[in-house]
Write a protein that holds these residues in place. Structure first.
Motif, mmCIF file in Angstrom:
data_model
loop_
_atom_site.group_PDB
_atom_site.id
_atom_site.type_symbol
_atom_site.label_atom_id
_atom_site.label_comp_id
_atom_site.label_asym_id
_atom_site.label_seq_id
_atom_site.Cartn_x
_atom_site.Cartn_y
_atom_site.Cartn_z
ATOM 1 N N SER A 9 0.806 -1.216 0.000
ATOM 2 C CA SER A 9 0.000 0.000 0.000
ATOM 3 C C SER A 9 0.843 1.271 0.000
ATOM 4 C CB SER A 9 -0.981 -0.009 1.162
ATOM 5 O OG SER A 9 -0.258 -0.059 2.370
ATOM 6 N N GLU A 10 1.895 1.336 0.784
ATOM 7 C CA GLU A 10 2.692 2.570 0.817
ATOM 8 C C GLU A 10 4.168 2.278 0.558
ATOM 9 O OE1 GLU A 10 1.504 5.030 4.409
ATOM 10 O OE2 GLU A 10 0.481 3.139 4.786
ATOM 11 N N GLN A 11 4.440 1.112 0.018
ATOM 12 C CA GLN A 11 5.828 0.685 -0.253
ATOM 13 C C GLN A 11 6.700 0.899 0.991
ATOM 14 O OE1 GLN A 11 5.166 -1.213 -2.446
ATOM 15 N NE2 GLN A 11 6.079 -0.638 -4.388
ATOM 16 N N LYS A 12 6.159 0.492 2.141
ATOM 17 C CA LYS A 12 6.851 0.709 3.417
ATOM 18 C C LYS A 12 8.208 0.007 3.520
ATOM 19 C CE LYS A 12 2.784 1.373 6.290
ATOM 20 N NZ LYS A 12 1.868 0.617 7.129
ATOM 21 N N PRO A 13 8.344 -1.240 3.061
ATOM 22 C CA PRO A 13 9.634 -1.917 3.290
ATOM 23 C C PRO A 13 10.826 -1.132 2.740
ATOM 24 C CG PRO A 13 7.962 -3.513 2.662
ATOM 25 C CD PRO A 13 7.345 -2.155 2.475
ATOM 26 N N ALA A 14 10.727 -0.589 1.530
ATOM 27 C CA ALA A 14 11.865 0.161 0.965
ATOM 28 C C ALA A 14 12.073 1.466 1.733
ATOM 29 C CB ALA A 14 11.630 0.452 -0.521
ATOM 30 N N ARG A 15 10.976 2.117 2.085
ATOM 31 C CA ARG A 15 11.124 3.386 2.816
ATOM 32 C C ARG A 15 11.789 3.156 4.163
ATOM 33 N NH1 ARG A 15 5.236 5.282 2.797
ATOM 34 N NH2 ARG A 15 6.030 6.890 4.207
ATOM 35 N N LEU A 16 11.446 2.059 4.820
ATOM 36 C CA LEU A 16 12.049 1.782 6.131
ATOM 37 C C LEU A 16 13.533 1.429 5.990
ATOM 38 C CD1 LEU A 16 9.141 -0.122 7.894
ATOM 39 C CD2 LEU A 16 10.126 2.104 8.531
ATOM 40 N N TRP A 17 13.877 0.627 5.004
ATOM 41 C CA TRP A 17 15.300 0.317 4.777
ATOM 42 C C TRP A 17 16.069 1.617 4.527
ATOM 43 C CZ3 TRP A 17 17.437 -3.673 0.599
ATOM 44 C CH2 TRP A 17 18.828 -3.773 0.763
ATOM 45 N N ALA A 18 15.497 2.509 3.708
ATOM 46 C CA ALA A 18 16.177 3.765 3.372
ATOM 47 C C ALA A 18 16.404 4.631 4.619
ATOM 48 C CB ALA A 18 15.373 4.528 2.326
ATOM 49 N N TYR A 19 15.471 4.589 5.581
ATOM 50 C CA TYR A 19 15.654 5.368 6.819
ATOM 51 C C TYR A 19 16.647 4.703 7.765
ATOM 52 C CZ TYR A 19 11.784 8.665 6.002
ATOM 53 O OH TYR A 19 10.976 9.654 5.518
ATOM 54 N N ARG A 20 16.540 3.368 7.874
ATOM 55 C CA ARG A 20 17.355 2.669 8.870
ATOM 56 C C ARG A 20 18.801 2.539 8.444
ATOM 57 N NH1 ARG A 20 12.703 -1.833 9.592
ATOM 58 N NH2 ARG A 20 11.582 -0.866 11.322
ATOM 59 N N ASP A 21 19.021 2.382 7.126
ATOM 60 C CA ASP A 21 20.363 2.081 6.614
ATOM 61 C C ASP A 21 20.533 2.734 5.239
ATOM 62 O OD1 ASP A 21 22.737 0.872 5.748
ATOM 63 O OD2 ASP A 21 21.731 -1.029 5.248
ATOM 64 N N PRO A 22 20.605 4.086 5.221
ATOM 65 C CA PRO A 22 20.660 4.774 3.929
ATOM 66 C C PRO A 22 21.853 4.352 3.062
ATOM 67 C CG PRO A 22 20.873 6.345 5.772
ATOM 68 C CD PRO A 22 20.544 5.016 6.360
ATOM 69 N N THR A 23 22.991 4.039 3.699
ATOM 70 C CA THR A 23 24.167 3.665 2.909
ATOM 71 C C THR A 23 23.944 2.324 2.220
ATOM 72 O OG1 THR A 23 25.432 4.781 4.609
ATOM 73 C CG2 THR A 23 26.683 3.521 3.004
ATOM 74 N N GLY A 24 23.377 1.362 2.954
ATOM 75 C CA GLY A 24 23.082 0.053 2.360
ATOM 76 C C GLY A 24 22.049 0.181 1.253
ATOM 77 N N PHE A 25 21.011 0.971 1.521
ATOM 78 C CA PHE A 25 19.960 1.138 0.515
ATOM 79 C C PHE A 25 20.512 1.825 -0.729
ATOM 80 C CE2 PHE A 25 16.240 3.320 -1.336
ATOM 81 C CZ PHE A 25 15.450 2.210 -1.581
ATOM 82 N N GLU A 26 21.454 2.746 -0.514
ATOM 83 C CA GLU A 26 22.049 3.445 -1.656
ATOM 84 C C GLU A 26 22.807 2.482 -2.573
ATOM 85 O OE1 GLU A 26 24.547 7.002 -0.837
ATOM 86 O OE2 GLU A 26 23.321 7.764 -2.490
#
Ligand code: CP3
Length: 338
Positions: A152-169
């Motif tokens: 619904s809000e694509q939460k999993p990617a948004r949470l990864w981006a907040y918790r671990d921006p370097t890994g998500f990058e």
């Protein structure tokens, strides 16, 4: 191509997102011959045939390559499937170890049939129909790679981006690199314009939008410009409303797709001075059809046309759309003149 170059036109050109799709009986007939949707996208003859169907029936001014944005994760080695009636299902990538399994090593080999589809289209399309290649934007593609499906809000990617921006990058960088190579190969195969679909851009606050939407698209735009300076790019960042005037200046795209919720006066005054605009009829008005559809088309054409404008829907045409309504839409635009 003239509209994208900002030249004067007699009437705005038009095409519609998802124009090859389930609302067309001839699409369903070809689709029924291959069960698995990824295999269907990678069957160049069938993909070419369905790309041409709406052009043959309605005479759009552009054809968009038939494929899907999730072919890029498939090329990176992720397991991608489509479940009938439910949508995409991917083996989720949720951490650095799972990410490390994805690679560009066999990318071109795995997605090669898409380039062959573009080559066939370049040969078979009438000369006055533009050929659009496309890819998903890194942010939207990553949301599916991380969640493993649409949420619904694509939460999993948004949470990864907040918790671990370097890994998500690292994930965003990998998808960005793949997307540059993928779009460049489409241009080499004959695509004349490219569209980048960022369907989930509107789920992000300001700073995240800058980092995960604008920056990767800017990197793609710059890399393509260096290799193919003449090929324009359309950026479709759905749901970003008030941030739309920033998209072209921040990324370098020549044209900006507009979703149905954006007011036309705002588009004319704030977005059109920055870029050619494309949109934005509500797909459900093409389901209902009739006077309400025709009146709105006229308003859109009068407000945004005829120059620096490409008529389109504001999102993909839906399966319950009567093809006769699309025919009536096409006639109205072809008959319109400045
Ligand atoms: O516009 C076109 O005609 C080109 C083809 C195209 C498809 N998908 C074919 C398709 C394009 C450009 C896309 C883009 C796409 N795919 C997006 C971004 C644009 C958007 O619509 O928001 C996204 C998010 C996807 C991912 C995707 N593909 C989903 C979520 C689904 C399932 C939902 C659904 O409508 O069934 C798909 C499947 C898909 N892609 C279909 C088509 C014609 C339907 C599958 C089928 O025919 O069996």
């Amino acid at each position: 191509m003239k509209a994208l170059a900002g030249m004067e036109v007699d009437r705005p050109p038009f095409w519609i997102m998802r124009q090859a799709g389930r609302y067309l009986p001839e699409y369903r007939a070809v689709r029924a011959t291959t069960r698995d949707f990824v295999s269907f996208c990678l069957d160049s003859e069938k993909a070419c045939a369905v790309t041409l169907q709406p052009i043959e029936r309605f005479g759009m001014d552009a054809a968009i390559l038939f494929s899907d944005i999730l072919i890029v994760p498939h090329g990176l080695g992720q397991d991608v499937r489509f479940v009938e009636g439910e949508g995409p299902r991917l083996a989720p990538v949720t951490n650095g170890a799972e990410l490390a399994a994805l690679t560009m090593d066999r990318f071109h080999e795995k997605v090669g049939p898409v380039y062959e589809t573009v080559r066939l289209l370049a040969k078979r399309l009438p000369g006055d129909v533009a050929l659009i290649g496309f890819a998903g934007a890194p942010w939207t593609v990553a949301t599916y790679m991380v969640a493993g499906q649409g949420t619904s809000e694509q939460k999993p990617a948004r949470l990864w981006a907040y918790r671990d921006p370097t890994g998500f990058e690292t994930l965003i960088d990998l998808v960005t690199t793949a997307t540059i190579e993928y779009l460049a190969a489409q241009v080499e195969a004959g695509a004349e314009v490219l569209q980048i679909f960022d369907t989930w851009a509107g789920s992000l606050p300001e700073d995240e939008m800058e980092r995960w939407v604008f920056r990767p698209i800017a990197r793609i735009r710059a890399a393509l410009k260096a290799r193919f300076p003449h090929v324009p790019v359309i950026g479709f960042a759905k749901g970003i409303g008030p941030a739309l005037p920033l998209l072209a200046p921040a990324t370098g795209v020549e044209a900006v797709g507009i979703d149905p919720t954006v007011p036309l006066g705002f588009v004319r005054d704030q977005v059109q001075p920055t870029a050619v605009v494309q949109g934005n009829l509500d797909p459900l008005l093409v389901v209902s059809g009739g006077k309400a559809m025709h009146d709105r088309i006229e308003t859109i054409l009068r407000t945004l046309g005829p120059d620096r404008f490409i008529f389109n829907l504001g999102h993909g045409v839906v399966p319950e759309t009567p093809p006769e309504h699309v025919a009536a839409l096409a006639k109205q635009i072809r008959d319109w003149h400045r």
